[in-house]
Design a protein around this motif. Structure first.
Motif, PDB file in Angstrom:
ATOM      1  N   MET A   1       0.855  -1.078  -0.035  1.00 26.87           N
ATOM      2  CA  MET A   1      -0.011   0.154  -0.218  1.00 26.87           C
ATOM      3  C   MET A   1       0.770   1.284  -0.149  1.00 26.87           C
ATOM      4  O   MET A   1       1.798   1.294   0.690  1.00 26.87           O
ATOM      5  N   ASN A   2       0.678   2.123  -0.889  1.00 32.90           N
ATOM      6  CA  ASN A   2       1.308   3.327  -1.132  1.00 32.90           C
ATOM      7  C   ASN A   2       0.361   4.522  -0.495  1.00 32.90           C
ATOM      8  O   ASN A   2      -0.905   4.615  -0.852  1.00 32.90           O
ATOM      9  N   LYS A   3       0.928   5.145   0.449  1.00 30.51           N
ATOM     10  CA  LYS A   3       0.319   6.307   1.247  1.00 30.51           C
ATOM     11  C   LYS A   3       0.955   7.519   1.161  1.00 30.51           C
ATOM     12  O   LYS A   3       2.022   7.556   1.616  1.00 30.51           O
ATOM     13  N   SER A  24      -3.973   6.007  -9.277  1.00 31.39           N
ATOM     14  CA  SER A  24      -4.822   5.618  -8.505  1.00 31.39           C
ATOM     15  C   SER A  24      -4.950   4.726  -7.238  1.00 31.39           C
ATOM     16  O   SER A  24      -5.637   4.726  -6.300  1.00 31.39           O
ATOM     17  N   ASP A  25      -3.798   3.900  -7.114  1.00 32.70           N
ATOM     18  CA  ASP A  25      -3.359   3.095  -6.179  1.00 32.70           C
ATOM     19  C   ASP A  25      -2.846   3.647  -4.786  1.00 32.70           C
ATOM     20  O   ASP A  25      -2.593   3.003  -3.794  1.00 32.70           O
ATOM     21  N   PHE A  26      -2.655   5.000  -4.918  1.00 32.58           N
ATOM     22  CA  PHE A  26      -2.050   5.677  -3.832  1.00 32.58           C
ATOM     23  C   PHE A  26      -3.249   6.232  -2.929  1.00 32.58           C
ATOM     24  O   PHE A  26      -4.307   6.539  -3.351  1.00 32.58           O
ATOM     25  N   ILE A  27      -2.802   6.033  -1.565  1.00 31.53           N
ATOM     26  CA  ILE A  27      -4.019   6.796  -0.565  1.00 31.53           C
ATOM     27  C   ILE A  27      -3.390   7.927  -0.181  1.00 31.53           C
ATOM     28  O   ILE A  27      -2.374   8.172   0.442  1.00 31.53           O
ATOM     29  N   GLN A  29      -3.790  10.829   2.627  1.00 30.36           N
ATOM     30  CA  GLN A  29      -4.497  11.239   4.034  1.00 30.36           C
ATOM     31  C   GLN A  29      -4.091  12.547   4.488  1.00 30.36           C
ATOM     32  O   GLN A  29      -2.964  12.928   4.693  1.00 30.36           O
ATOM     33  N   GLN A  40       1.492   4.455  12.471  1.00 32.66           N
ATOM     34  CA  GLN A  40       1.818   5.050  11.465  1.00 32.66           C
ATOM     35  C   GLN A  40       3.270   5.935  11.550  1.00 32.66           C
ATOM     36  O   GLN A  40       4.121   5.859  10.882  1.00 32.66           O
TER      37      GLN A  40
END
Length: 67
Positions: A1-3, A24-27, A29, A40
């Protein structure tokens, strides 16, 4: 997961996000509306090698707190 952690109200963050054109697979925050958790922060500390690397020493709040 990329954030990506960012501040929605920060013009520099907005400019960088526009330039990156993240897949689009990046989240994303927004740390103002969804604060960073201890878990985190620990993960970021491990990835960066130190907690000091995660903070800007030039930031006004950092200086004001005399860190």
């Amino acid at each position: 997961m990329n954030k990506v952690y960012y501040l929605k109200t920060c013009s520099t963050c907005s400019r960088i996000l526009k330039e990156l054109n993240l897949p689009s697979d990046f989240i994303l925050q927004d740390i103002k509306s969804d604060p960073i958790t201890v878990k985190q922060l620990e993960q970021m500390g491990e990835l960066s090698g130190s907690y000091e690397a995660l903070f800007s020493k030039r930031a006004t709040l950092y200086k004001k707190m005399d860190l």
